[in-house]
Design a protein around this motif. Structure first.
Motif, PDB file in Angstrom:
ATOM      1  N   LEU A 190       0.818  -1.208   0.000  1.00 49.21           N
ATOM      2  CA  LEU A 190       0.000   0.000   0.000  1.00 49.21           C
ATOM      3  C   LEU A 190       0.850   1.254   0.000  1.00 49.21           C
ATOM      4  O   LEU A 190       1.840   1.344   0.726  1.00 49.21           O
ATOM      5  N   LEU A 191       0.453   2.206  -0.805  1.00 45.33           N
ATOM      6  CA  LEU A 191       1.086   3.516  -0.830  1.00 45.33           C
ATOM      7  C   LEU A 191       0.643   4.292   0.397  1.00 45.33           C
ATOM      8  O   LEU A 191      -0.542   4.325   0.729  1.00 45.33           O
ATOM      9  N   VAL A 192       1.576   4.906   1.093  1.00 42.60           N
ATOM     10  CA  VAL A 192       1.266   5.687   2.286  1.00 42.60           C
ATOM     11  C   VAL A 192       1.736   7.112   2.051  1.00 42.60           C
ATOM     12  O   VAL A 192       2.904   7.341   1.728  1.00 42.60           O
ATOM     13  N   ARG A 193       0.814   8.052   2.186  1.00 41.32           N
ATOM     14  CA  ARG A 193       1.143   9.456   1.987  1.00 41.32           C
ATOM     15  C   ARG A 193       0.626  10.273   3.158  1.00 41.32           C
ATOM     16  O   ARG A 193      -0.438  10.005   3.696  1.00 41.32           O
ATOM     17  N   SER A 194       1.389  11.273   3.496  1.00 44.55           N
ATOM     18  CA  SER A 194       0.991  12.222   4.522  1.00 44.55           C
ATOM     19  C   SER A 194       1.304  13.605   3.979  1.00 44.55           C
ATOM     20  O   SER A 194       2.309  13.792   3.281  1.00 44.55           O
ATOM     21  N   ALA A 195       0.459  14.549   4.268  1.00 43.30           N
ATOM     22  CA  ALA A 195       0.695  15.899   3.760  1.00 43.30           C
ATOM     23  C   ALA A 195       1.948  16.506   4.373  1.00 43.30           C
ATOM     24  O   ALA A 195       2.737  17.155   3.692  1.00 43.30           O
ATOM     25  N   PHE A 196       2.142  16.290   5.669  1.00 43.71           N
ATOM     26  CA  PHE A 196       3.245  16.929   6.375  1.00 43.71           C
ATOM     27  C   PHE A 196       3.942  15.954   7.307  1.00 43.71           C
ATOM     28  O   PHE A 196       3.337  14.995   7.782  1.00 43.71           O
ATOM     29  N   VAL A 197       5.198  16.226   7.595  1.00 43.71           N
ATOM     30  CA  VAL A 197       5.902  15.518   8.655  1.00 43.71           C
ATOM     31  C   VAL A 197       5.187  15.894   9.956  1.00 43.71           C
ATOM     32  O   VAL A 197       4.846  17.057  10.166  1.00 43.71           O
ATOM     33  N   HIS A 198       4.961  14.908  10.798  1.00 44.68           N
ATOM     34  CA  HIS A 198       4.167  15.127  12.011  1.00 44.68           C
ATOM     35  C   HIS A 198       5.030  15.725  13.126  1.00 44.68           C
ATOM     36  O   HIS A 198       5.421  15.050  14.085  1.00 44.68           O
TER      37      HIS A 198
ATOM     38  N   VAL B  67      -5.797  16.503  -0.043  1.00 45.05           N
ATOM     39  CA  VAL B  67      -6.565  16.194  -1.250  1.00 45.05           C
ATOM     40  C   VAL B  67      -5.679  16.028  -2.497  1.00 45.05           C
ATOM     41  O   VAL B  67      -5.838  15.057  -3.232  1.00 45.05           O
ATOM     42  N   PRO B  68      -4.713  16.902  -2.741  1.00 40.52           N
ATOM     43  CA  PRO B  68      -3.878  16.720  -3.935  1.00 40.52           C
ATOM     44  C   PRO B  68      -3.018  15.453  -3.896  1.00 40.52           C
ATOM     45  O   PRO B  68      -2.505  15.027  -4.928  1.00 40.52           O
ATOM     46  N   LEU B  69      -2.851  14.840  -2.747  1.00 43.67           N
ATOM     47  CA  LEU B  69      -2.033  13.639  -2.625  1.00 43.67           C
ATOM     48  C   LEU B  69      -2.774  12.364  -2.983  1.00 43.67           C
ATOM     49  O   LEU B  69      -2.181  11.304  -3.126  1.00 43.67           O
ATOM     50  N   LEU B  70      -4.108  12.454  -3.123  1.00 43.44           N
ATOM     51  CA  LEU B  70      -4.897  11.268  -3.445  1.00 43.44           C
ATOM     52  C   LEU B  70      -4.719  10.883  -4.903  1.00 43.44           C
ATOM     53  O   LEU B  70      -4.981  11.689  -5.800  1.00 43.44           O
ATOM     54  N   PRO B  71      -4.279   9.651  -5.185  1.00 43.81           N
ATOM     55  CA  PRO B  71      -4.201   9.200  -6.576  1.00 43.81           C
ATOM     56  C   PRO B  71      -5.596   9.174  -7.196  1.00 43.81           C
ATOM     57  O   PRO B  71      -6.588   8.915  -6.505  1.00 43.81           O
TER      58      PRO B  71
END
Length: 84
Positions: free
Chosen positions: A31-39, A67-71
């Motif tokens: 699974l691809l894992v994306r986060s907008a920012f470093v926590h 939202v822009p990170l969603l494939p």
């Protein structure tokens, strides 16, 4: 009032905007894992404000970044705990 630190500002103050660092892409198995920012710093404060105080403005800032990170072919959006 800044949504992250509470200083006088509309939305996020310049210091907190500067503290938002993009997170690298990762994987959890296949699974691809994306986060907008470093926590950390500002992002951590936004998550805390949303999670524990229900600050809707924090949700808006975080959602607009995610939202822009969603494939385009996404089938699900699943929260993944940091501890994994």
């Amino acid at each position: 009032m800044c949504l992250a630190c509470g200083r006088f500002a509309a939305g996020l103050c310049p210091e907190c905007v500067g503290g938002l660092r993009p997170a690298p892409e990762g994987a959890f198995g296949d699974l691809l894992v994306r986060s907008a920012f470093v926590h950390d710093t500002s992002a951590r404060a936004l998550v805390r404000r949303l999670k524990y105080e229900g600050v809707e403005g924090a949700a808006v800032v975080l959602a607009e970044a995610m939202v822009p990170l969603l494939p385009a072919n996404s089938e699900a959006l699943v929260p993944v705990p940091r501890s994994l």
